[in-house]
Design a protein around this motif. Structure first.
Motif, short mmCIF file in Angstrom:
data_model
loop_
_atom_site.label_atom_id
_atom_site.label_comp_id
_atom_site.label_asym_id
_atom_site.label_seq_id
_atom_site.Cartn_x
_atom_site.Cartn_y
_atom_site.Cartn_z
N ASP A 158 0.80 -1.22 0.00
CA ASP A 158 0.00 0.00 0.00
C ASP A 158 0.84 1.27 0.00
N ARG B 236 -7.50 0.97 -3.98
CA ARG B 236 -8.70 0.16 -4.20
C ARG B 236 -8.45 -0.92 -5.24
N SER C 31 -6.23 -3.58 -3.68
CA SER C 31 -7.00 -4.33 -2.68
C SER C 31 -7.99 -5.29 -3.33
N ASP C 32 -8.62 -4.84 -4.40
CA ASP C 32 -9.54 -5.72 -5.13
C ASP C 32 -8.81 -6.96 -5.65
N ASN D 139 -8.08 -9.28 -2.78
CA ASN D 139 -9.32 -9.95 -2.35
C ASN D 139 -9.75 -11.03 -3.34
N ARG E 111 -9.06 -1.42 5.60
CA ARG E 111 -10.47 -1.08 5.36
C ARG E 111 -10.98 -1.82 4.12
N TYR E 112 -10.06 -2.26 3.28
CA TYR E 112 -10.42 -2.95 2.04
C TYR E 112 -10.08 -4.44 2.09
#
Length: 254
Positions: A175, A184, A187-188, A191, A212-213
């Motif tokens: 990050d 974002r 992080s996507d 995930n 947070r993500y």
């Protein structure tokens, strides 16, 4: 279920004044399907842990063990560790002038799988992976990380993660240097990796914003080369409010 297990790991780095201990007895177990976050102040040894697991020659393992499914990782070469299912996304990805992203990715995939991917499906896979991290398909013609922005370097790392799909990923401050949009996207991608359900993740970070993500199952506070405290996601929230001062004071008085 796959398991990455670190037991009583001690690591030193060579300096002009001689060997300097960095890790002082790290114990950590990560199982497939789990996301672990390591948080801590600068200089606490977080990156040393990542590079030691991956096999960076700068770091000397003085005692302890690291195993993946019971196999001794420390006895393996760097490429053997990758083939065993370990992946490292670096905090500062290095430039490799003259080596195109296309050649780099295909060579890495071939080395890990033991055979070259079929061109037709591979081109589609690469294009899809780049699209998911918002990189144009022309990106493959550029030299690896040469002239890349910070966000491009980190998104390229996540494209590698998608294509190589290891058992365990170690993300070293992925990050850092990212604006909110790139954070974002990264992080996507992470995930998607963990969403498979049978992959393990060790996420190293200073800050709670990425959490947070990416929701961790376990949070470990790293200070002075060891785990000072561990808990669930609520520990990250407490660190956001209180910082690391208490742990640093306790370590200094130990």
């Amino acid at each position: 279920m796959a398991t990455l297990e670190i037991k009583d790991l001690h690591v030193s780095v060579e300096t002009e004044a001689g060997p300097k201990p960095i890790l002082n007895g790290v114990d950590l177990t990560i199982r497939s399907g789990e996301t672990h976050a390591i948080m801590g102040p600068n200089g606490s040894g977080k990156s040393t842990l990542a590079y030691s697991i991956a096999g960076h020659p700068k770091y000397q393992i003085t005692s302890g063990s690291v195993t993946l499914d019971g196999e001794d990782l420390l006895g393996m070469t760097v490429d053997e560790r990758a083939r065993a299912g370990l992946f490292l996304a670096m905090q500062y990805p290095v430039e490799v002038p003259g080596v195109s992203v296309a050649n780099f990715l295909r060579t890495a995939k071939t080395a890990i799988d033991g055979e070259a991917p079929k061109i037709r499906t591979w081109v589609k896979d690469v294009t899809t992976a780049l699209d998911k991290v918002q990189l144009d398909s022309s990106f493959v013609q550029r030299s690896v990380n040469e002239g890349f922005s910070g966000g491009e370097k980190k998104r390229h790392e996540i494209a590698q993660l998608e294509l190589l799909n290891p058992k365990f990923a170690v993300l070293d401050e992925t990050d850092s240097g990212l604006d909110i949009d790139a954070l974002r996207v990264v992080s996507d991608g992470v995930n998607r990796f963990t969403g498979q359900g049978d992959r393990g993740l060790l996420l190293i970070t200073h800050y709670t914003r990425i959490l947070r993500y990416i929701k961790p199952d376990f949070v470990h506070v790293f200070v002075k080369g060891r785990v000072a405290e561990q808990g669930g996601p609520e520990l990250a929230e407490r660190l956001e409010a209180e910082g690391y001062d208490r742990y640093v004071r306790e370590a200094a008085g130990a």
